[in-house]
Scaffold this motif. Structure first.
Motif, short mmCIF file in Angstrom:
data_model
loop_
_atom_site.label_atom_id
_atom_site.label_comp_id
_atom_site.label_asym_id
_atom_site.label_seq_id
_atom_site.Cartn_x
_atom_site.Cartn_y
_atom_site.Cartn_z
N ALA A 1 0.84 -1.20 0.00
CA ALA A 1 0.00 0.00 0.00
C ALA A 1 0.88 1.25 0.00
O ALA A 1 1.80 1.37 0.80
N LYS A 2 0.57 2.18 -0.89
CA LYS A 2 1.33 3.43 -1.01
C LYS A 2 0.37 4.60 -0.87
O LYS A 2 -0.59 4.72 -1.62
N GLN A 3 0.65 5.46 0.09
CA GLN A 3 -0.17 6.67 0.29
C GLN A 3 0.36 7.78 -0.61
O GLN A 3 1.49 8.23 -0.45
N PRO A 4 -0.44 8.26 -1.56
CA PRO A 4 0.04 9.35 -2.42
C PRO A 4 0.22 10.65 -1.62
O PRO A 4 -0.67 11.07 -0.90
N ILE A 5 1.38 11.24 -1.74
CA ILE A 5 1.64 12.55 -1.16
C ILE A 5 1.50 13.62 -2.23
O ILE A 5 0.89 14.66 -2.03
N ARG A 6 2.06 13.33 -3.39
CA ARG A 6 1.87 14.16 -4.57
C ARG A 6 2.07 13.29 -5.80
O ARG A 6 3.06 12.58 -5.91
N THR A 7 1.10 13.31 -6.71
CA THR A 7 1.20 12.50 -7.92
C THR A 7 0.55 13.22 -9.06
O THR A 7 -0.43 13.94 -8.89
N SER A 8 1.10 13.01 -10.24
CA SER A 8 0.57 13.67 -11.43
C SER A 8 -0.41 12.79 -12.20
O SER A 8 -0.84 13.15 -13.28
N SER A 9 -0.79 11.64 -11.61
CA SER A 9 -1.75 10.77 -12.30
C SER A 9 -3.11 11.44 -12.37
O SER A 9 -3.45 12.28 -11.54
N PRO A 10 -3.96 11.08 -13.36
CA PRO A 10 -5.27 11.73 -13.53
C PRO A 10 -6.16 11.67 -12.31
O PRO A 10 -6.90 12.59 -12.01
N SER A 11 -6.07 10.55 -11.56
CA SER A 11 -6.94 10.40 -10.40
C SER A 11 -6.44 11.18 -9.19
O SER A 11 -7.17 11.42 -8.25
N ASN A 12 -5.15 11.57 -9.24
CA ASN A 12 -4.57 12.33 -8.14
C ASN A 12 -3.76 13.47 -8.71
O ASN A 12 -2.54 13.40 -8.81
N PRO A 13 -4.43 14.56 -9.16
CA PRO A 13 -3.70 15.65 -9.79
C PRO A 13 -2.63 16.23 -8.88
O PRO A 13 -2.77 16.22 -7.68
N ALA A 14 -1.57 16.70 -9.50
CA ALA A 14 -0.46 17.26 -8.74
C ALA A 14 -0.93 18.44 -7.90
O ALA A 14 -1.75 19.23 -8.31
#
Length: 310
Positions: A296-309
């Motif tokens: 399991a990875k908690q997004p902190i910042r991601t540029s993926s469509p589901s998690n915009p930067a």
């Protein structure tokens, strides 16, 4: 007389704390591979050689030695670096050619002005029980010889990697008040005296310094993933431009139970091995493994469509 609701609430909180501790312990120990030999009870750096055999170093208190570990964690071989000292060895890394770098740069009191990195050949190519190192020296330009003030104490170091013919150093923050920032410095990867160049910074957390200290770093064999280790987490950095490691996608991986985690490395591009120091024979002294595509990875910042930067 204690009221019944207070007793019930206290019992409930105690049960919740116990369940949390059990869950945290399971989260960590489910990743355990094996115990580590007591000879490296204060393990501070690990790295795989060209044949994917694990090597380890101790921090201060040991000689200038590397230890090759068997699959069960026992010591198979020792190599001494004859022209080195172990003042405070704190991490180990390697370049794409397989040269190992040993970081003698622990600086708890922030009073060591010149620090050392030893460069040796890949241990697979060392045919005896001794070797000599190429010596890299560096200093922080900000340390001008005057005492470092409490709010400036960010010159301790326990983590580094090699990338594109340079070494990148991630500081262990000891500022007071604690601000949770690890600074990134850059030096060359060859024998010389360097002024370390500060190029970036990243904030982990500010809850408690011993939970947020960066104690090791590793870069994947394909040079596309960087990880930083602290006592509770692995910080994963991907899709970074050049050496701006903190400018891409960032994730946090929870490691469960708090132990003195001091060393991490990549086995392959997807698999990490990390270790913790033994504490009074009660906890720690183990090697653990995780696969990045299964954890399991908690997004902190991601540029993926589901998690915009952010």
């Amino acid at each position: 007389m204690i009221k019944k609701p207070v007793v019930l609430i206290s019992l409930l909180l105690a049960c919740m704390a116990m369940l949390f501790t059990v869950g945290a312990a399971y989260s960590l120990y489910s990743k355990k591979q094996h115990d580590i030999d007591p000879k490296v009870r204060e393990i501070s750096g690990i790295e795989f050689d060209k044949k994917l055999r694990l090597w380890a170093i101790n921090d201060s208190g040991d000689g200038p030695k590397l230890y090759m570990l068997n699959d069960d964690g026992s010591v198979a071989r020792e190599v001494t670096v004859t022209n080195a000292k172990n003042i405070d060895w704190e991490d180990m890394t390697q370049n794409e050619f397989g040269h190992f770098f040993l970081g003698d740069f622990g600086n708890n009191e922030n009073n060591r002005r010149w620090l050392t990195i030893y460069k040796i050949e890949n241990p697979i190519d060392i045919k005896t029980d001794t070797t000599e190192a190429e010596i890299i020296k560096f200093t922080y330009p900000e340390m001008d010889g005057t005492p470092v003030e409490p709010h400036q104490k960010n010159f301790d170091l326990e983590a580094f990697i090699e990338f594109d013919h340079n070494l990148y150093l991630f500081t262990k923050n000891r500022t007071a008040p604690f601000d949770g920032i690890t600074n990134v410095y850059k030096v060359g990867d060859h024998a010389a005296n360097f002024n370390a160049e500060k190029i970036d910074a990243f904030k982990t957390c500010t809850t408690l310094e011993k939970l947020c200290w960066i104690t090791s770093a590793a870069i994947s064999p394909d040079r596309k993933r960087l990880v930083l280790l602290d006592s509770t987490s692995i910080w994963l950095f991907e899709n970074f431009p050049s050496d701006r490691f903190f400018s891409g996608d960032i994730y946090r991986i929870d490691l469960g139970l708090i132990t003195q985690k001091e060393a991490v490395t990549f086995y392959d591009n997807n698999t990490l091995v990390f270790t913790d120091e033994e504490f009074k024979g009660l906890i720690g002294g183990n090697a653990y493994k995780i696969e990045l595509d299964k954890v399991a990875k908690q997004p902190i910042r991601t540029s993926s469509p589901s998690n915009p930067a952010e």
